[in-house]
Design an enzyme around this catalytic site. Structure first.
Site, PDB file in Angstrom:
ATOM      1  CG  HIS A 122      -0.340   0.117   2.506  1.00 48.55           C
ATOM      2  ND1 HIS A 122       0.559  -0.966   3.070  1.00 48.55           N
ATOM      3  CD2 HIS A 122       0.112   1.174   3.450  1.00 48.55           C
ATOM      4  CE1 HIS A 122       0.955  -0.551   4.010  1.00 48.55           C
ATOM      5  NE2 HIS A 122       0.908   0.693   4.556  1.00 48.55           N
TER       6      HIS A 122
ATOM      7  CG  HIS B   6       4.879   1.188   3.129  1.00 44.36           C
ATOM      8  ND1 HIS B   6       4.619   2.260   2.498  1.00 44.36           N
ATOM      9  CD2 HIS B   6       4.316   1.000   4.373  1.00 44.36           C
ATOM     10  CE1 HIS B   6       3.726   2.872   3.409  1.00 44.36           C
ATOM     11  NE2 HIS B   6       3.752   2.087   4.625  1.00 44.36           N
TER      12      HIS B   6
ATOM     13  NE  ARG C 107       2.885   6.452   9.127  1.00 43.72           N
ATOM     14  CZ  ARG C 107       1.514   6.005   8.742  1.00 43.72           C
ATOM     15  NH1 ARG C 107       1.540   4.948   8.478  1.00 43.72           N
ATOM     16  NH2 ARG C 107       0.426   6.526   9.084  1.00 43.72           N
TER      17      ARG C 107
ATOM     18  CG  ASP D 209       1.495   5.367   4.802  1.00 41.07           C
ATOM     19  OD1 ASP D 209       1.278   3.991   4.922  1.00 41.07           O
ATOM     20  OD2 ASP D 209       2.766   5.806   5.181  1.00 41.07           O
TER      21      ASP D 209
END
Length: 315
Positions: A141, A291, A306, A143
């Site tokens: 996917h 990723h 993150r 983000d």
């Protein structure tokens, strides 16, 4: 006098009917361009770059990310990001504040109310030992493409790692675009697709929780192939978590084409795989990559934080 006669030609043997299903991934050579045509390679002067794969992924050595970046260092890191798409920094052990400060060199920090937060609203925390929701593992996917302005990039730090497993992979979506069949590539250049947060998050949350965010995150359209705002390079910009359909196509045809486009991230030649150690940092260009977080470590603990950087409207 002798007369020469040509040897009889060998008949072509008859073969049974055979075919590979259309629109699949096929063997053969790949087009592997790390940078756009015409890009001028220059040496790096402020740090060491250690490539990790053919077109994507480089370890950066010789930097302490807890220290402020000079304008020259920020510019050289940005060039490395454009050229390698994801940068790895070993053993940084950043505080949350230092991680945010580093990411802020690339723009305003993004918040995400759909995910668990760390010590501030800009930090997303993934803690698999605390009973957290297993979000976005084992799926390729990009983000937050369900936003009108998806994230420009993200800075991820692993604070605790399992004894084995828990790697992350990134895929180069410029290479994914370059290697599409020419007819598909030409057809997709001007196509648009719908992105929606519901398909991705419905795997984790009940309808009552999802409904609270429907007004905040309505479906959006993005180009199937976007231009990188800094390099101008074309990149495939659909993903299996959030892209629901190609605008203007019947559902069956849209589904068939999206399956083909989603598969491009699965090609090993377009990927880099990173084995984490505690304190490591990865900084990736969310515009140019997908990723995949590998969930192969069972009940053992893995803690990551993150920070995402707000992006532009894809074109």
């Amino acid at each position: 006098m002798t007369t020469r006669t040509d040897a009889p030609s060998t008949p072509t043997p008859a073969l049974r009917p055979h075919r590979i299903p259309a629109d699949g991934l096929h063997e053969g050579r790949r087009i592997l361009r790390r940078t756009p045509d015409g890009w001028r390679d220059r040496p790096y002067e402020l740090f060491e770059v250690v490539p990790q794969a053919a077109t994507i992924g480089a370890e950066i050595r010789g930097l302490d990310l807890s220290r402020p970046l000079s304008a020259a260092l920020r510019a050289e890191l940005n060039r490395a990001l454009l050229e390698w798409k994801v940068l790895f920094f070993r053993g940084q052990h950043l505080t949350s504040a230092a991680q945010r400060q580093f990411a802020a060199n690339w723009g305003q920090l993004e918040t995400n109310p759909l995910l668990a937060r760390g010590d501030s609203k800009e930090v997303v925390r993934f803690d698999k030992a605390a009973g957290g929701v297993p979000t976005f593992e084992n799926v390729w996917h990009t983000d937050v493409t369900f936003r009108a302005r998806p994230a420009m990039g993200a800075v991820l730090q692993l604070r605790e790692v399992p004894p084995s497993g828990g790697d992350t992979l990134w895929a180069d979506m410029a290479a994914a675009y370059d290697n599409l069949p020419p007819k598909i590539r030409a057809r997709m250049n001007n196509a648009r697709a719908v992105h929606d947060y519901l398909p991705g998050f419905s795997r984790f949350y009940p309808p009552a929780q999802l409904a609270r965010f429907q007004a905040e995150f309505p479906p959006v359209e993005h180009p199937v192939v976007r231009r990188h705002p800094e390099t101008g390079r074309r990149m495939l910009f659909v993903n299996a978590s959030f892209t629901t359909r190609i605008v203007g196509l019947p559902e069956a045809e849209s589904d068939r084409l999206l399956r083909l486009l989603f598969q491009q991230a699965h090609v090993p030649e377009f990927q880099v795989r990173f084995r984490w150690r505690a304190g490591d940092v990865a900084f990736w260009d969310n515009r140019a990559t997908q990723h995949y977080a590998v969930f192969d470590y069972g009940a053992r603990r893995r803690v990551a934080e993150r920070v995402a950087i707000a992006g532009d409207r894809p074109y």
